[in-house]
Design a protein around this motif. Structure first.
Motif, PDB file in Angstrom:
ATOM      1  N   GLY A  21       0.822  -1.209   0.000  1.00  0.00           N
ATOM      2  CA  GLY A  21       0.000   0.000   0.000  1.00  0.00           C
ATOM      3  C   GLY A  21       0.851   1.253   0.000  1.00  0.00           C
ATOM      4  O   GLY A  21       0.569   2.210  -0.736  1.00  0.00           O
ATOM      5  N   ALA A  24       2.562   1.438  -3.452  1.00  0.00           N
ATOM      6  CA  ALA A  24       1.584   1.735  -4.498  1.00  0.00           C
ATOM      7  C   ALA A  24       1.174   3.198  -4.450  1.00  0.00           C
ATOM      8  O   ALA A  24       1.054   3.851  -5.495  1.00  0.00           O
ATOM      9  CB  ALA A  24       0.361   0.839  -4.357  1.00  0.00           C
ATOM     10  N   ARG A  25       0.944   3.730  -3.263  1.00  0.00           N
ATOM     11  CA  ARG A  25       0.540   5.138  -3.153  1.00  0.00           C
ATOM     12  C   ARG A  25       1.616   6.057  -3.719  1.00  0.00           C
ATOM     13  O   ARG A  25       1.314   6.999  -4.443  1.00  0.00           O
ATOM     14  CB  ARG A  25       0.229   5.494  -1.706  1.00  0.00           C
ATOM     15  CG  ARG A  25      -0.267   6.923  -1.570  1.00  0.00           C
ATOM     16  CD  ARG A  25      -0.899   7.167  -0.212  1.00  0.00           C
ATOM     17  NE  ARG A  25      -1.466   8.480  -0.134  1.00  0.00           N
ATOM     18  CZ  ARG A  25      -2.695   8.809  -0.514  1.00  0.00           C
ATOM     19  NH1 ARG A  25      -3.485   7.894  -0.997  1.00  0.00           N
ATOM     20  NH2 ARG A  25      -3.129  10.043  -0.410  1.00  0.00           N
ATOM     21  N   MET A  61      -6.595   5.556  -7.890  1.00  0.00           N
ATOM     22  CA  MET A  61      -6.102   5.156  -6.568  1.00  0.00           C
ATOM     23  C   MET A  61      -6.770   3.863  -6.106  1.00  0.00           C
ATOM     24  O   MET A  61      -6.102   2.957  -5.600  1.00  0.00           O
ATOM     25  CB  MET A  61      -6.357   6.272  -5.548  1.00  0.00           C
ATOM     26  CG  MET A  61      -5.785   5.976  -4.175  1.00  0.00           C
ATOM     27  SD  MET A  61      -4.017   5.674  -4.152  1.00  0.00           S
ATOM     28  CE  MET A  61      -3.395   7.320  -4.167  1.00  0.00           C
ATOM     29  N   MET A  65      -4.459   0.575  -5.682  1.00  0.00           N
ATOM     30  CA  MET A  65      -4.257   0.029  -4.335  1.00  0.00           C
ATOM     31  C   MET A  65      -4.748  -1.412  -4.251  1.00  0.00           C
ATOM     32  O   MET A  65      -4.112  -2.256  -3.621  1.00  0.00           O
ATOM     33  CB  MET A  65      -4.953   0.900  -3.285  1.00  0.00           C
ATOM     34  CG  MET A  65      -4.362   2.280  -3.157  1.00  0.00           C
ATOM     35  SD  MET A  65      -2.665   2.292  -2.576  1.00  0.00           S
ATOM     36  CE  MET A  65      -2.953   2.157  -0.831  1.00  0.00           C
ATOM     37  N   GLU A  66      -5.876  -1.705  -4.874  1.00  0.00           N
ATOM     38  CA  GLU A  66      -6.400  -3.071  -4.825  1.00  0.00           C
ATOM     39  C   GLU A  66      -5.515  -4.035  -5.603  1.00  0.00           C
ATOM     40  O   GLU A  66      -5.287  -5.166  -5.162  1.00  0.00           O
ATOM     41  CB  GLU A  66      -7.834  -3.121  -5.345  1.00  0.00           C
ATOM     42  CG  GLU A  66      -8.468  -4.480  -5.225  1.00  0.00           C
ATOM     43  CD  GLU A  66      -8.515  -5.059  -3.813  1.00  0.00           C
ATOM     44  OE1 GLU A  66      -8.609  -6.296  -3.686  1.00  0.00           O
ATOM     45  OE2 GLU A  66      -8.473  -4.295  -2.835  1.00  0.00           O
ATOM     46  N   ARG A  69      -2.527  -4.705  -3.408  1.00  0.00           N
ATOM     47  CA  ARG A  69      -2.874  -5.595  -2.302  1.00  0.00           C
ATOM     48  C   ARG A  69      -3.014  -7.032  -2.783  1.00  0.00           C
ATOM     49  O   ARG A  69      -2.527  -7.964  -2.163  1.00  0.00           O
ATOM     50  CB  ARG A  69      -4.169  -5.141  -1.636  1.00  0.00           C
ATOM     51  CG  ARG A  69      -4.485  -5.926  -0.354  1.00  0.00           C
ATOM     52  CD  ARG A  69      -5.956  -5.887  -0.001  1.00  0.00           C
ATOM     53  NE  ARG A  69      -6.821  -6.423  -1.029  1.00  0.00           N
ATOM     54  CZ  ARG A  69      -7.033  -7.741  -1.237  1.00  0.00           C
ATOM     55  NH1 ARG A  69      -6.440  -8.636  -0.514  1.00  0.00           N
ATOM     56  NH2 ARG A  69      -7.839  -8.130  -2.198  1.00  0.00           N
TER      57      ARG A  69
END
Length: 95
Positions: A21, A24-25, A61, A65-66, A69
């Motif tokens: 996370g 990725a952000r 986003m 993010m998914e 994950r």
């Protein structure tokens, strides 16, 4: 009560999700800046942010993010299976 394998899986999966996370952000923010030439909206809910920009940021986003994950959880499951000889019980596949 969870056995030690379940606790190990939860720690491994949680750590992987947290790290992915964060990465990725940063990657999504960088890509947004390169693509649009400006900073991403800090508060997409604000009426001061254009609707298209707010929706674009939310979609990028959310999907990013998914995906991060999902990939991190799959990698953690492979690592868990390699060290324990089976997938975690959370996958519901049994032994």
């Amino acid at each position: 009560m969870a056995d030690k394998g379940d606790i190990g899986w939860r720690v491994l999966a949680g750590g992987a999700a947290l790290a992915s996370g964060f990465a990725a952000r940063r990657a999504i923010t960088y890509a947004w800046k390169k693509t649009t030439g400006k900073e991403p909206p800090t508060n997409p809910e604000s009426p001061d942010v254009a609707l298209g920009e707010a929706l674009g940021w939310a979609v990028v986003m959310g999907v990013g993010m998914e995906v991060a994950r999902l990939l991190a959880t799959r990698a953690a499951a492979r690592r868990y299976a390699k060290s324990n000889g089976r997938l975690p019980a959370a996958f519901g596949l049994g032994d």
